[in-house]
Design a protein around this motif. Sequence first.
Motif, PDB file in Angstrom:
ATOM      1  N   ASN A  69      57.250  21.917 -37.444  1.00 36.37           N
ATOM      2  CA  ASN A  69      58.456  22.726 -37.592  1.00 36.37           C
ATOM      3  C   ASN A  69      58.251  24.091 -36.933  1.00 36.37           C
ATOM      4  O   ASN A  69      57.141  24.426 -36.508  1.00 36.37           O
ATOM      5  CB  ASN A  69      58.846  22.848 -39.068  1.00 36.37           C
ATOM      6  N   PRO A  70      59.304  24.898 -36.789  1.00 34.64           N
ATOM      7  CA  PRO A  70      59.157  26.195 -36.098  1.00 34.64           C
ATOM      8  C   PRO A  70      58.070  27.084 -36.681  1.00 34.64           C
ATOM      9  O   PRO A  70      57.342  27.746 -35.944  1.00 34.64           O
ATOM     10  CB  PRO A  70      60.547  26.824 -36.258  1.00 34.64           C
ATOM     11  N   CYS A  71      57.939  27.082 -37.996  1.00 32.59           N
ATOM     12  CA  CYS A  71      56.929  27.914 -38.644  1.00 32.59           C
ATOM     13  C   CYS A  71      55.526  27.506 -38.204  1.00 32.59           C
ATOM     14  O   CYS A  71      54.701  28.356 -37.835  1.00 32.59           O
ATOM     15  CB  CYS A  71      57.073  27.778 -40.160  1.00 32.59           C
ATOM     16  N   LEU A  72      55.247  26.217 -38.227  1.00 34.42           N
ATOM     17  CA  LEU A  72      53.927  25.724 -37.824  1.00 34.42           C
ATOM     18  C   LEU A  72      53.672  25.998 -36.351  1.00 34.42           C
ATOM     19  O   LEU A  72      52.558  26.360 -35.952  1.00 34.42           O
ATOM     20  CB  LEU A  72      53.815  24.230 -38.114  1.00 34.42           C
ATOM     21  N   ARG A  73      54.712  25.843 -35.508  1.00 32.53           N
ATOM     22  CA  ARG A  73      54.528  26.078 -34.075  1.00 32.53           C
ATOM     23  C   ARG A  73      54.183  27.535 -33.795  1.00 32.53           C
ATOM     24  O   ARG A  73      53.359  27.833 -32.922  1.00 32.53           O
ATOM     25  CB  ARG A  73      55.787  25.675 -33.298  1.00 32.53           C
ATOM     26  N   VAL A  74      54.789  28.456 -34.525  1.00 34.14           N
ATOM     27  CA  VAL A  74      54.499  29.874 -34.312  1.00 34.14           C
ATOM     28  C   VAL A  74      53.065  30.198 -34.724  1.00 34.14           C
ATOM     29  O   VAL A  74      52.305  30.809 -33.967  1.00 34.14           O
ATOM     30  CB  VAL A  74      55.497  30.760 -35.094  1.00 34.14           C
ATOM     31  N   VAL A  75      52.683  29.796 -35.927  1.00 36.17           N
ATOM     32  CA  VAL A  75      51.345  30.130 -36.424  1.00 36.17           C
ATOM     33  C   VAL A  75      50.282  29.419 -35.598  1.00 36.17           C
ATOM     34  O   VAL A  75      49.256  30.008 -35.229  1.00 36.17           O
ATOM     35  CB  VAL A  75      51.220  29.781 -37.922  1.00 36.17           C
ATOM     36  N   MET A  76      50.513  28.145 -35.271  1.00 34.56           N
ATOM     37  CA  MET A  76      49.541  27.412 -34.466  1.00 34.56           C
ATOM     38  C   MET A  76      49.501  27.962 -33.042  1.00 34.56           C
ATOM     39  O   MET A  76      48.445  28.014 -32.405  1.00 34.56           O
ATOM     40  CB  MET A  76      49.898  25.924 -34.449  1.00 34.56           C
ATOM     41  N   GLY A  77      50.659  28.374 -32.522  1.00 33.01           N
ATOM     42  CA  GLY A  77      50.698  28.973 -31.191  1.00 33.01           C
ATOM     43  C   GLY A  77      49.872  30.245 -31.122  1.00 33.01           C
ATOM     44  O   GLY A  77      49.108  30.461 -30.178  1.00 33.01           O
ATOM     45  N   LEU A  78      49.986  31.086 -32.146  1.00 20.20           N
ATOM     46  CA  LEU A  78      49.182  32.306 -32.205  1.00 20.20           C
ATOM     47  C   LEU A  78      47.693  31.973 -32.338  1.00 20.20           C
ATOM     48  O   LEU A  78      46.838  32.648 -31.752  1.00 20.20           O
ATOM     49  CB  LEU A  78      49.635  33.177 -33.383  1.00 20.20           C
ATOM     50  N   ALA A  79      47.389  30.916 -33.093  1.00 16.11           N
ATOM     51  CA  ALA A  79      45.990  30.497 -33.250  1.00 16.11           C
ATOM     52  C   ALA A  79      45.408  30.045 -31.912  1.00 16.11           C
ATOM     53  O   ALA A  79      44.225  30.259 -31.635  1.00 16.11           O
ATOM     54  CB  ALA A  79      45.897  29.375 -34.282  1.00 16.11           C
ATOM     55  N   GLN A  80      46.239  29.434 -31.070  1.00 14.13           N
ATOM     56  CA  GLN A  80      45.755  29.032 -29.744  1.00 14.13           C
ATOM     57  C   GLN A  80      45.360  30.240 -28.904  1.00 14.13           C
ATOM     58  O   GLN A  80      44.390  30.193 -28.140  1.00 14.13           O
ATOM     59  CB  GLN A  80      46.837  28.231 -29.013  1.00 14.13           C
ATOM     60  N   PHE A  81      46.123  31.324 -29.033  1.00 12.57           N
ATOM     61  CA  PHE A  81      45.763  32.539 -28.306  1.00 12.57           C
ATOM     62  C   PHE A  81      44.456  33.115 -28.837  1.00 12.57           C
ATOM     63  O   PHE A  81      43.636  33.635 -28.066  1.00 12.57           O
ATOM     64  CB  PHE A  81      46.884  33.571 -28.411  1.00 12.57           C
ATOM     65  N   TYR A 112      58.681  35.347 -38.717  1.00 11.23           N
ATOM     66  CA  TYR A 112      57.358  34.860 -39.100  1.00 11.23           C
ATOM     67  C   TYR A 112      56.289  35.905 -38.816  1.00 11.23           C
ATOM     68  O   TYR A 112      55.337  36.058 -39.592  1.00 11.23           O
ATOM     69  CB  TYR A 112      57.049  33.558 -38.356  1.00 11.23           C
ATOM     70  N   VAL A 113      56.434  36.622 -37.710  1.00 12.08           N
ATOM     71  CA  VAL A 113      55.472  37.675 -37.382  1.00 12.08           C
ATOM     72  C   VAL A 113      55.469  38.747 -38.464  1.00 12.08           C
ATOM     73  O   VAL A 113      54.405  39.246 -38.867  1.00 12.08           O
ATOM     74  CB  VAL A 113      55.784  38.285 -36.004  1.00 12.08           C
ATOM     75  N   GLN A 114      56.648  39.119 -38.959  1.00 13.81           N
ATOM     76  CA  GLN A 114      56.729  40.137 -40.006  1.00 13.81           C
ATOM     77  C   GLN A 114      55.948  39.729 -41.248  1.00 13.81           C
ATOM     78  O   GLN A 114      55.274  40.552 -41.877  1.00 13.81           O
ATOM     79  CB  GLN A 114      58.191  40.409 -40.349  1.00 13.81           C
ATOM     80  N   GLN A 115      56.028  38.445 -41.595  1.00  9.32           N
ATOM     81  CA  GLN A 115      55.287  37.954 -42.753  1.00  9.32           C
ATOM     82  C   GLN A 115      53.774  38.009 -42.502  1.00  9.32           C
ATOM     83  O   GLN A 115      52.998  38.375 -43.376  1.00  9.32           O
ATOM     84  CB  GLN A 115      55.705  36.519 -43.081  1.00  9.32           C
ATOM     85  N   LEU A 116      53.377  37.650 -41.296  1.00 12.52           N
ATOM     86  CA  LEU A 116      51.953  37.675 -40.949  1.00 12.52           C
ATOM     87  C   LEU A 116      51.427  39.113 -40.901  1.00 12.52           C
ATOM     88  O   LEU A 116      50.281  39.380 -41.286  1.00 12.52           O
ATOM     89  CB  LEU A 116      51.731  36.976 -39.609  1.00 12.52           C
TER      90      LEU A 116
END
Length: 283
Positions: A152-164, A207-211
Motif C-alpha cells: 500500500n502507499p504507506c509501505l511504499r513510502v517507508v520501504m522507498g526511504l529504506a532503499q535510500f 507519512y513523512v510528518q509522522q516519521l
Amino acid sequence: MSTAYRSRQSYIVARLRRVGLSEALALQTAPLVAVQSFEAGTKLWTKGGEVHQWRLIMDGLVSASIATSSNASTPIAIYGKGAWFGEQSIINRKPSYADYVCLTPTELLSIGANTFDTLFVQQPDFARFVAKLMAWRVQKTSETLTLMKLGNPCLRVVMGLAQFAEALSYRAERPPTIGFGEGLQLPVPQNTLASLCGVSRTLFSEYVQQLVLHGWLSVAYAKLEINHVWTWLIFARRQRENTFHDLSPSITQLLEELRSIAQLENAVNLDRPVPTGHADLDW
C-alpha cells in the motif's frame, strides 16, 4: 601527464583491484575504462534497451525503476556511491529490465561489455565477484519488487526511504560502512521521492510528518535526513525476508516495527539510543 590524470588512473586501478583483478591486469585495463558525468534526470538505459557497459558510481545516485499498472515509476533498486551495476544484462545477453535514471548529478566509470566479457571468462576472481554480486541482487530485487508493486502507499513510502538508506550506506562488495547513530541526508527533492514511491506529494508529506514526529527523519532546508540508519537497514532486510508480511500496514504499525527493531538493537548495543517517539528529544 597531469597530476589529475594520474590520480584518476590510480583510482580506477584501485577499483579494478577490488573486483578481483591482479595489479598488472588492472593497470592494463584502466585505459579502457571511461569516466562520464551526467546531469540529474538523465536516463542511462531504458527498459528493453541494450546495455553496453558495466558501470560504477563514483558519485551520485541511480535508480532502476519499472512502470506499474498505473504507469507510475517504481524503484526496484537504488545504487549509490561505490556500486557497480549492469552486469545482469551483459551476462544474460538480455535487454535492460528497467529504466536506469540518475537521481542526482552523477559521475560514473564505464567498462565496455566486450572488456567485461573477456574479464569474466578469463579471470576467476573477477567472475567470482560478479557471480556473488548477481546472486545477492537477484534475490533482493525480486523481494523489493513484491513490496513496491503490491504494497500500500504507506509501505511504499517507508520501504522507498529504506532503499535510500541502503544505497547511501552500502557498498557493492561489502556491508554498510556508516557508524551507529549516524544520519544520512537524501540529496533528492521530496517531489522526486514521492514520485519514486508512487504516491502524491501530499500523501508523501503526511507519512513523512509522522516519521519526523517520531524521530526517524529530520527536515533541513527542505531536504530529508534519515536518522538511526542501522534501524532502517534492518527494517528493509526484514521486510524482504518476511514471506508472510502484511502488504497493507498502517503508518502506526510501521512506526512500531521501527521502534521494536531499535529496542532490540539497543539490547545488543547499549551505547545506541532508542527513539522515544518524540523528535525534539536528544537521544
